[in-house]
Scaffold this active site. Structure first.
Site, PDB file in Angstrom:
ATOM      1  N   GLY A   1      -4.160   5.098   9.725  1.00  0.00           N
ATOM      2  CA  GLY A   1      -2.710   5.153   9.855  1.00  0.00           C
ATOM      3  C   GLY A   1      -2.270   5.856  11.121  1.00  0.00           C
ATOM      4  O   GLY A   1      -1.342   6.666  11.113  1.00  0.00           O
TER       5      GLY A   1
ATOM      6  N   SER B   1      -0.968   4.612  13.923  1.00  0.00           N
ATOM      7  CA  SER B   1      -0.028   3.905  14.796  1.00  0.00           C
ATOM      8  C   SER B   1       1.316   4.609  14.904  1.00  0.00           C
ATOM      9  O   SER B   1       2.134   4.282  15.759  1.00  0.00           O
ATOM     10  CB  SER B   1       0.189   2.474  14.298  1.00  0.00           C
ATOM     11  OG  SER B   1       0.805   2.477  13.017  1.00  0.00           O
ATOM     12  N   ARG B   2       1.567   5.618  14.043  1.00  0.00           N
ATOM     13  CA  ARG B   2       2.874   6.291  14.064  1.00  0.00           C
ATOM     14  C   ARG B   2       2.788   7.618  13.322  1.00  0.00           C
ATOM     15  O   ARG B   2       1.795   7.927  12.667  1.00  0.00           O
ATOM     16  CB  ARG B   2       3.943   5.418  13.407  1.00  0.00           C
ATOM     17  CG  ARG B   2       3.661   5.119  11.944  1.00  0.00           C
ATOM     18  CD  ARG B   2       4.701   4.196  11.332  1.00  0.00           C
ATOM     19  NE  ARG B   2       4.409   3.955   9.923  1.00  0.00           N
ATOM     20  CZ  ARG B   2       5.325   3.983   8.955  1.00  0.00           C
ATOM     21  NH1 ARG B   2       6.580   4.267   9.241  1.00  0.00           N
ATOM     22  NH2 ARG B   2       4.992   3.738   7.715  1.00  0.00           N
TER      23      ARG B   2
ATOM     24  N   VAL C   1      -6.143  -0.466   3.985  1.00  0.00           N
ATOM     25  CA  VAL C   1      -6.905   0.552   3.251  1.00  0.00           C
ATOM     26  C   VAL C   1      -6.944   0.287   1.746  1.00  0.00           C
ATOM     27  O   VAL C   1      -7.776   0.846   1.036  1.00  0.00           O
ATOM     28  CB  VAL C   1      -6.359   1.976   3.516  1.00  0.00           C
ATOM     29  CG1 VAL C   1      -6.533   2.362   4.978  1.00  0.00           C
ATOM     30  CG2 VAL C   1      -4.901   2.123   3.064  1.00  0.00           C
TER      31      VAL C   1
ATOM     32  N   ASN D   1      -5.555   9.432   6.459  1.00  0.00           N
ATOM     33  CA  ASN D   1      -4.130   9.722   6.543  1.00  0.00           C
ATOM     34  C   ASN D   1      -3.230   8.595   6.031  1.00  0.00           C
ATOM     35  O   ASN D   1      -2.137   8.870   5.534  1.00  0.00           O
ATOM     36  CB  ASN D   1      -3.776  10.032   8.009  1.00  0.00           C
ATOM     37  CG  ASN D   1      -2.291   9.957   8.276  1.00  0.00           C
ATOM     38  OD1 ASN D   1      -1.529  10.834   7.906  1.00  0.00           O
ATOM     39  ND2 ASN D   1      -1.860   8.872   8.929  1.00  0.00           N
TER      40      ASN D   1
ATOM     41  N   TYR E   1       3.732   8.640  -6.296  1.00  0.00           N
ATOM     42  CA  TYR E   1       3.222   9.318  -5.092  1.00  0.00           C
ATOM     43  C   TYR E   1       2.531  10.634  -5.472  1.00  0.00           C
ATOM     44  O   TYR E   1       1.447  10.952  -4.965  1.00  0.00           O
ATOM     45  CB  TYR E   1       4.403   9.574  -4.150  1.00  0.00           C
ATOM     46  CG  TYR E   1       4.034  10.040  -2.772  1.00  0.00           C
ATOM     47  CD1 TYR E   1       3.512   9.173  -1.818  1.00  0.00           C
ATOM     48  CD2 TYR E   1       4.255  11.366  -2.385  1.00  0.00           C
ATOM     49  CE1 TYR E   1       3.206   9.598  -0.534  1.00  0.00           C
ATOM     50  CE2 TYR E   1       3.959  11.802  -1.107  1.00  0.00           C
ATOM     51  CZ  TYR E   1       3.424  10.915  -0.187  1.00  0.00           C
ATOM     52  OH  TYR E   1       3.128  11.345   1.080  1.00  0.00           O
TER      53      TYR E   1
ATOM     54  N   ALA F   1       1.157  11.380  -8.332  1.00  0.00           N
ATOM     55  CA  ALA F   1      -0.102  11.071  -9.023  1.00  0.00           C
ATOM     56  C   ALA F   1      -1.211  10.757  -8.026  1.00  0.00           C
ATOM     57  O   ALA F   1      -2.338  11.248  -8.145  1.00  0.00           O
ATOM     58  CB  ALA F   1       0.102   9.892  -9.965  1.00  0.00           C
TER      59      ALA F   1
ATOM     60  N   LYS G   1      -1.356  11.598  -4.792  1.00  0.00           N
ATOM     61  CA  LYS G   1      -1.678  12.734  -3.935  1.00  0.00           C
ATOM     62  C   LYS G   1      -2.400  13.841  -4.708  1.00  0.00           C
ATOM     63  O   LYS G   1      -3.225  14.564  -4.133  1.00  0.00           O
ATOM     64  CB  LYS G   1      -0.402  13.271  -3.279  1.00  0.00           C
ATOM     65  CG  LYS G   1       0.225  12.311  -2.271  1.00  0.00           C
ATOM     66  CD  LYS G   1      -0.735  11.971  -1.127  1.00  0.00           C
ATOM     67  CE  LYS G   1      -0.073  11.183  -0.023  1.00  0.00           C
ATOM     68  NZ  LYS G   1      -0.984  10.907   1.110  1.00  0.00           N
TER      69      LYS G   1
END
Length: 241
Positions: A9, A11-12, A61, A87, A153, A155, A157
């Site tokens: 991840g 690209s930004r 991913v 990431n 989210y 859960a 993380k």
């Protein structure tokens, strides 16, 4: 020989900041992206301007076979990575009673399944080098303390935290560290204005964090001096949790 780090991840946002900081630290960078080729190319260009080598790697991913194929091919062609920064992730925020099943599945498969999908093809090549290595995963304060509208989210993380701690135990004697960085409210395009105004009242530092500040923490964890730091979850959140 310069060591190589894969940043997913990149690209930004936070991933881009991490890739650029690690390039400044002297690592060659594998810039992973899924959709934004222009963003990834910009990251790669900036990496190369810092005097290190870099290359692009594209895969989803959440797609296990695609991850395995692309990563194994890259390692076969260029050699094993010294480090990985896991990431890449997405948000699909909603109150739980209104959350569609596809939003639960998308967040869990992208944010949590990617732990297996990305790291599994990499671990044994790292072990076989018989050299130190570094794995940094990105969790969130949502995974530590929870957050309204982020049951999916949170859960995912929280799962990353448990997986990282367990993998750290398995790899510690191999001199491969595994640590988890848990950002709070960081100024990226994933954060809405409404969320910002509400959250700032709760943050003791009374400001958002910057991607470069997260990158600085990852830089330390990726360094030689951090060899005795493993199995840790480090919040970078202005004192929120």
């Amino acid at each position: 020989m310069t060591r190589t780090v894969l940043v997913t991840g990149a690209s930004r946002g936070i991933g881009k900041a991490i890739a650029l900081q690690l390039a400044k630290d002297g690592f060659n960078i594998v810039v992973h992206y899924m959709g934004s080729q222009s963003g990834a190319e910009d990251t790669l260009s900036q990496v190369q301007k810092l005097g290190v080598a870099g290359r692009l790697l594209q895969f989803n991913v959440a797609d296990r076979e695609q991850c395995k194929q692309q990563i194994e091919q890259d390692i076969k062609q260029h050699g094993c990575y010294y480090g990985v920064v896991n990431n890449a992730g997405i948000c699909r925020d909603n109150a739980f009673p209104a959350m569609p099943a596809e939003d639960w599945d998308a967040v869990l498969s992208t944010n949590l399944d990617s732990f297996y999908n990305v790291l599994h093809p990499i671990i044994m090549p790292m072990v076989r080098t018989r050299k130190p290595g570094r794995i940094v995963t990105l969790s969130s304060v949502s995974g530590i303390a929870g957050n309204r509208g982020q049951v999916n989210y949170g859960a995912a993380k929280a799962g990353i935290i448990g997986a990282s701690k367990s993998l750290a135990l398995e790899l510690a004697k191999r001199k491969i560290t595994v640590n988890c960085v848990a950002p709070g409210l960081i100024e990226t395009d994933m954060v809405s204005d409404a969320e910002t105004q509400q959250a700032l009242k709760l943050i003791p530092a009374r400001r958002m964090g910057q991607p470069e500040e997260v990158a600085g923490l990852v830089s330390y964890l990726m360094s030689d001096i951090a060899a005795y730091v493993t199995r840790q979850v480090i919040a970078i959140d202005g004192g929120l949790v």
